[in-house]
Design a protein around this motif. Sequence first.
Motif, short mmCIF file in Angstrom:
data_model
loop_
_atom_site.label_atom_id
_atom_site.label_comp_id
_atom_site.label_asym_id
_atom_site.label_seq_id
_atom_site.Cartn_x
_atom_site.Cartn_y
_atom_site.Cartn_z
N ASP A 31 0.82 -1.20 0.00
CA ASP A 31 0.00 0.00 0.00
C ASP A 31 0.86 1.25 0.00
N ALA A 32 2.17 1.06 -0.13
CA ALA A 32 3.06 2.22 -0.15
C ALA A 32 2.75 3.06 -1.38
N SER A 33 2.99 4.36 -1.27
CA SER A 33 2.61 5.24 -2.38
C SER A 33 3.46 4.95 -3.62
N LEU A 34 4.70 4.54 -3.40
CA LEU A 34 5.56 4.22 -4.54
C LEU A 34 5.00 3.01 -5.30
N ALA A 35 4.48 2.05 -4.53
CA ALA A 35 3.90 0.86 -5.14
C ALA A 35 2.68 1.25 -5.96
N LYS A 36 1.91 2.18 -5.43
CA LYS A 36 0.73 2.65 -6.16
C LYS A 36 1.15 3.31 -7.47
N ASP A 37 2.19 4.15 -7.39
CA ASP A 37 2.69 4.82 -8.60
C ASP A 37 3.08 3.78 -9.65
N LEU A 38 3.78 2.73 -9.19
CA LEU A 38 4.22 1.69 -10.12
C LEU A 38 3.03 0.96 -10.72
N ARG A 39 2.03 0.68 -9.89
CA ARG A 39 0.84 -0.02 -10.39
C ARG A 39 0.15 0.81 -11.47
N VAL A 40 0.07 2.11 -11.19
CA VAL A 40 -0.56 3.00 -12.16
C VAL A 40 0.28 3.05 -13.43
N LEU A 41 1.60 3.07 -13.26
CA LEU A 41 2.51 3.10 -14.41
C LEU A 41 2.32 1.86 -15.28
N VAL A 42 2.27 0.70 -14.62
CA VAL A 42 2.07 -0.55 -15.36
C VAL A 42 0.78 -0.47 -16.17
N ARG A 43 -0.26 0.04 -15.54
CA ARG A 43 -1.56 0.12 -16.21
C ARG A 43 -1.53 1.12 -17.36
N THR A 44 -0.85 2.25 -17.14
CA THR A 44 -0.78 3.24 -18.22
C THR A 44 -0.08 2.65 -19.44
N ARG A 45 1.03 1.94 -19.19
CA ARG A 45 1.76 1.35 -20.31
C ARG A 45 0.91 0.31 -21.02
N LEU A 46 0.19 -0.48 -20.24
CA LEU A 46 -0.64 -1.52 -20.85
C LEU A 46 -1.74 -0.91 -21.71
N VAL A 47 -2.35 0.15 -21.17
CA VAL A 47 -3.43 0.81 -21.90
C VAL A 47 -2.89 1.40 -23.20
N SER A 48 -1.65 1.93 -23.16
CA SER A 48 -1.08 2.52 -24.37
C SER A 48 -0.62 1.46 -25.36
N GLY A 49 -0.83 0.18 -25.02
CA GLY A 49 -0.61 -0.86 -26.01
C GLY A 49 0.69 -1.66 -25.88
N ASP A 50 1.42 -1.47 -24.78
CA ASP A 50 2.66 -2.24 -24.60
C ASP A 50 2.37 -3.72 -24.38
N THR A 51 3.30 -4.57 -24.81
CA THR A 51 3.19 -5.99 -24.45
C THR A 51 3.73 -6.13 -23.02
N ASN A 52 3.48 -7.29 -22.41
CA ASN A 52 3.98 -7.52 -21.04
C ASN A 52 5.49 -7.31 -20.96
N ASP A 53 6.20 -7.87 -21.95
CA ASP A 53 7.67 -7.75 -21.94
C ASP A 53 8.10 -6.29 -22.03
N GLN A 54 7.41 -5.56 -22.87
CA GLN A 54 7.77 -4.14 -23.02
C GLN A 54 7.58 -3.39 -21.71
N VAL A 55 6.49 -3.70 -21.02
CA VAL A 55 6.24 -3.03 -19.73
C VAL A 55 7.36 -3.36 -18.76
N MET A 56 7.71 -4.64 -18.68
CA MET A 56 8.75 -5.06 -17.75
C MET A 56 10.08 -4.41 -18.10
N ASP A 57 10.42 -4.41 -19.40
CA ASP A 57 11.69 -3.79 -19.83
C ASP A 57 11.74 -2.33 -19.43
#
Lengths: 663, 157
Positions: free
Chosen positions: B62-88
């Motif tokens: 529940d740390a705020s940094l974790a939330k930022d990362l979760r949102v980041l993952v979602r933003t990248r996914l929504v913009s069409g990244d593949t899983n590997d691209q998000v991780m990279d």
Amino acid sequence: MIVELGHFTLILALALAAVQSILPIVGAKIGNVNLMRSANQTSMMMTVMIAFSFGALTWAYVNSDFSVLNVWQNSHSLQPLLYKYTSVWGNHEGSLLLWVLILAFFASLVTVFGRNLPPVLKANVLGVQAWILFAFLLFILFTSNPFERMPNAPLEGKDLNPILQDIGLAIHPPFLYLGYVGFSVTFSFAMAALISGRIDAAWARWVRPWTLIAWIFLTAGISMGSYWAYYELGWGGWWFWDPVENASFMPWLAGTALLHSALVMEKREALKIWTVLLAIVTFSMSLLGAFLVRSGVLTSVHAFATDPERGLFLLVILIAFIGGSLTLFVMRAGMLKTGGLFAPISREGALVLNNLFLSAALATVLFGTLYPLLLESVTGTKISVGAPFFNLTFGPLMLPLLFAVPFGPLLAWKRGDLYAAMSRLYLAAGAALLAVIITLAFTTDTPILAALVIGLAFWLMVGAFAEIATRTGLRKNGISKAFARARGLPGSIWGTAFAHFGLGVTLMGIVAVSVYEKEVIVSMNPGDSATISGYELTLKSIEPRRIANYTEDVLTFDVVSPSGEKFTMAPTKRFYTARQMPTTESAIYTSGFSQLYISLGEVTDNKTAIVRMWWKTQITLIWAGTIFMIFGGLLSLADRRLRVGAPKPAKTKKPSGRQQANA
Amino acid sequence: MRNSLCMLLVTLIFFGTLLPQKSFAVNPDEVLSDPILEQRARDLSTLLRCLVCQNQSIDDSDASLAKDLRVLVRTRLVSGDTNDQVMDYIVSRYGEFVLLQPRFGLHTLLLWVLPFFIIIIGFVAAFIMFRRRRTAKAASLTPEEYTKLSELIENRD
């Protein structure tokens, strides 16, 4: 005054440990019976001294004597009495005191029950036990003294960490310690064998029951710890693969391997050297666990107040004991005679396979836990090794082992017949196949692999009783005669069956909850409803409440089950005033083996709550399986034939390969 | 088997220090409307470490940094990244430490192959042991012993 007396008796215990570290071993060396016998008195006295010391600390806790630093840091006058007791070991210093108390207690058990042990062996065992006691007493007195006073006693304590104020905590650490420390006895026996350069029959007979006792406690401790984390944390998980859990799991894996190799040694006099090595490794894992948890090396990047002095001291103990015992092993192992030839396909062979896989599993966990530390210190590269890694490596290692489990007890000693064993497992194979087919036919979202693992679970559960079915001639004789025969079977056979059955039950729970778990996260106001797995939950009210050392918000849910049954669930959000710390108390409703689990996120202004609910399919099987394992262990321990010092039963019925083949 | 607060917890038993504010990891407002995308985000989240926590994934923290990362993952996914691209992308920003499952490479070779290496070594060792035992057994009777044994057997008849 009592506190000072407690401190004083601890120092006396240290002096006794020093005496016992030397006299009996010297006595064994020069053949002086009186010196050897001195260990009997010193070990009993030491237990009394440490018990008094522990009692004194408990007294300080129960009476909330905040002039004692340790008591002030970890308890509160308003705590319920139970938690005043459990606070004693809810901290570093107190838990160490419990550690040495158990260590001394086991030494005195060896003294009492070891009357008919060969005197030299007994003296050496107690001597080695005293080395461990000496090291840890020194550690307590120099770096972690629980009896330290404060010049100005505060009026109120800082309270025990709220998350630890739970009945689960009350019993789980002592069980874990009984497990960890129980392995010290096997270690001492192994060292004694190496010191005297011989393994006699008494040695082989003693090692298994002691391993079993420690294993039972450790299994219980890990299981309770897992359940406690599951419901108390409010995260819904039951195993996290983090270093501290791994620290308890490693001795368990090694201890399970030891239990099986000790069986070979006891019955067939084979694998002696390996068993000695495993005994050393198992206790080394206990020591490593203590080091990892208490030194702070694994949490060094975080703000935990750990004293580097403690870590260093523990590292010295660790190196001295592990290094010393392994050196002695390398020097002396050649003197131990191996015996008992066997073919690869045999009971012994199956147990070797068991040991091979458990060792590999142990290495995986050990290496995975320590690798980030090693890599960082060698190359400076920081990596993480977490749950995904362990799931990916540990799982595949366990599956072939679990598949082989039902075969083991069906193979004869020395030379077994794999085809005969297979023919006795047709029922288990049928059950497994049926389970796979039913799973795939009636569920749509089950991956093939998961269905196969469900089959494996049934294979284990049914296969566990194949030996009993064979021995009683269930197929030939019918139920009533088989039942009469079953009662006459040795306890260890029932023990094996139940323990292996439990393994299947646990596996079943693990697959089911990983595949079929459902989760819903919603933001709710009173009056709102949510649905999960057919259960309809309505948030009725959010009410504040004040209890002893905390305040809480209670959320009351009206729940309607799929069958129309109505009940309420009330998870709470607590706030512990002394530590200014919030906790979540989850609400759990059990239906069959599955559970409905509600946990709370933030609650704002008694109006809006973030609610996380899970449907945990068959999750209780995970812990139910461990209960079967423990029960199996107890049955095996109660087996008259294995009880040291018990008179021989009237009819000596020794199971042999031939008898089994005829049955 | 997803999260890792236990580490913290058990450490707490021994050190009795403070636990950070405990609330939920994934909040309802973060959840994506596309369930498939959301599931991918959840799966990726369990593989990423919350950098300011103990051994905990961002999915559980529940740390705020974790939330930022979760949102980041979602933003990248929504913009069409593949899983590997998000991780990279996340590794390029935060380093390999962020991965709970280390990548296979020269520096992690030992970690990944060790279990299987041990199994192989074990089988080889067992094989050698059985072979040696068998030959040892064959050579265990000297000719004298053998004749003596035959005599004994004959005498019994």
